[in-house]
Motif scaffolding. Structure first.
Motif, short mmCIF file in Angstrom:
data_model
loop_
_atom_site.label_atom_id
_atom_site.label_comp_id
_atom_site.label_asym_id
_atom_site.label_seq_id
_atom_site.Cartn_x
_atom_site.Cartn_y
_atom_site.Cartn_z
N HIS A 117 38.17 8.65 18.39
CA HIS A 117 39.22 9.61 18.04
C HIS A 117 39.71 10.39 19.27
O HIS A 117 40.80 10.95 19.25
N HIS A 140 42.21 14.13 21.27
CA HIS A 140 41.96 14.90 22.49
C HIS A 140 42.71 14.32 23.70
O HIS A 140 42.14 14.16 24.78
N ASP A 162 39.44 19.04 16.86
CA ASP A 162 38.68 18.36 15.81
C ASP A 162 38.77 19.14 14.50
O ASP A 162 38.96 18.56 13.44
N ASN A 219 32.66 12.50 12.90
CA ASN A 219 33.59 12.75 14.00
C ASN A 219 32.89 12.53 15.34
O ASN A 219 33.43 11.93 16.27
FE FE2 Z 1 36.36 15.36 18.92
#
Ligand code: FE2
Ligand code: FES
Length: 340
Positions: A157, A162, A290, A151
């Protein structure tokens, strides 16, 4: 399978107090305590008498007395007292782990104590560097530590997970550069002249376009240091810059759970406590986003069909390199053990 001859973060210094605490690392029960003289100690949390947790006992000076029948162990794990006995059986001992306390974090060597190598301690010095200020916190993630590492190694991502904080479309528009670095892997992404993310608008006060650089360093077994530098584009009329280090120690609790120790350090507004509060709150919220994905990923990958394989793209470069490196190190450590 975990790498054993490595340093892991076992906890923050502030967690080592005179009341023993149980924490599982790499599937092993440990007890953490601080002795009266101030030493951080980590022992196996399974009393050799009847298997009770030593963490249910109490600290007596340098030692720890089991809460069941009072067997008492010194920081080396040697039993030094058994109530009602004048001799102590040789087998009455627990494993003691090598510990280094630095920058307010406590590191433990999970393998052979004779091979504990201080020069391999991961670098988190920003936590105690007067040029940097911030905070550190803990998060438990019910997912394998490798998913958390991946991650952090693929920050594309951020655009999706986010949106409200770190999100910027630029992450997917700019390619990464991946290379080996030190004992690990480095991923760099340069994003010149982009719109600042909501986080940097708020934290750094940027209004115009910025040059944004992300640099992610992974060091085995589970240490990820992210350096983010944002500065106003030259000639934009604004002259600001802000830099953060996100420090991530992903200690496996077991195969499906991770102790996530994180620190966030900045090099501006050094004396402003309210900025620290805001950055910690924003980062905490970001990591919860996350966590929601990672824990679901664990559930779904636990029941994947035998022939299921992830589809890899260019942005997975860092994750792939890190995974290969870990596989190689695990195989080497395992082979060495087999040869003994
Ligand atoms: Fe993250
Ligand atoms: S189980 Fe610890 S003293 Fe008996």
């Amino acid at each position: 399978m975990f790498l054993r001859n490595e340093w892991y973060v076992a906890g923050f210094s502030r967690e080592f107090v005179e009341r023993p605490v149980q924490r599982w690392l790499l599937g092993e029960p440990l007890v953490l305590y601080r002795s009266t003289s101030g030493r951080a100690v980590i022992l196996e949390d399974r009393c050799p008498h009847r298997g009770a947790p030593l963490s249910s006992g109490e600290v007596c000076g340098e030692s720890l007395a089991c809460g069941y029948h009072g067997f008492t162990f010194d920081p080396s794990g040697t039993c030094i007292h058994i109530p009602g006995m004048t001799t102590i059986p040789a087998r009455a001992r627990v494993r003691s782990y090598t510990v280094i306390e630095r920058w307010g974090w406590v590191f433990v060597w999970m393998g052979d104590a004779n091979r504990a190598d201080e020069s391999r301690l991961p670098d988190y010095h920003w936590l105690a560097d007067p040029g940097w200020v911030g905070g550190s916190e803990y998060l438990q993630v019910k997912a394998n530590y490798g998913y958390v590492r991946d991650n952090l190694l693929d920050l594309t991502h951020a655009r999706y997970v986010h949106r409200k904080t770190l999100g910027t479309a630029a992450v997917t528009d700019h390619p990464i550069r991946t290379e080996t670095y030190g004992r690990g892997v480095r991923v760099t992404r340069e994003m010149p002249g982009i719109e600042p993310s909501p986080f940097f608008k708020r934290m750094g006060g940027f209004t115009g376009r910025v040059d944004h650089r992300q640099r992610i360093d992974f060091t085995p077994p589970c240490h990820v240091v992210i350096n983010t530098r944002v500065s106003s584009v030259a000639g934009s009329g604004e002259n600001r810059s802000a830099e953060f280090y996100v420090l991530n120690a992903l200690t496996p609790e077991n195969e499906r759970s991770t102790h996530y120790f994180w620190g966030l350090m900045r090099n501006f507004a050094l004396g402003d406590e309210s900025v620290t509060e805001t950055q910690q709150t924003l980062n905490r919220e970001t990591f919860f986003e996350d966590l929601a994905i990672l824990e679901q990923q664990q559930v779904l990958l636990d029941c994947k069909p035998v022939d299921w394989k992830p589809v890899a793209i260019r942005n997975d470069g860092g994750c792939i390199l890190a995974e290969r490196l870990m596989d190689k190190l695990l195989a080497a450590e395992h082979d060495k053990k087999e040869q003994k």
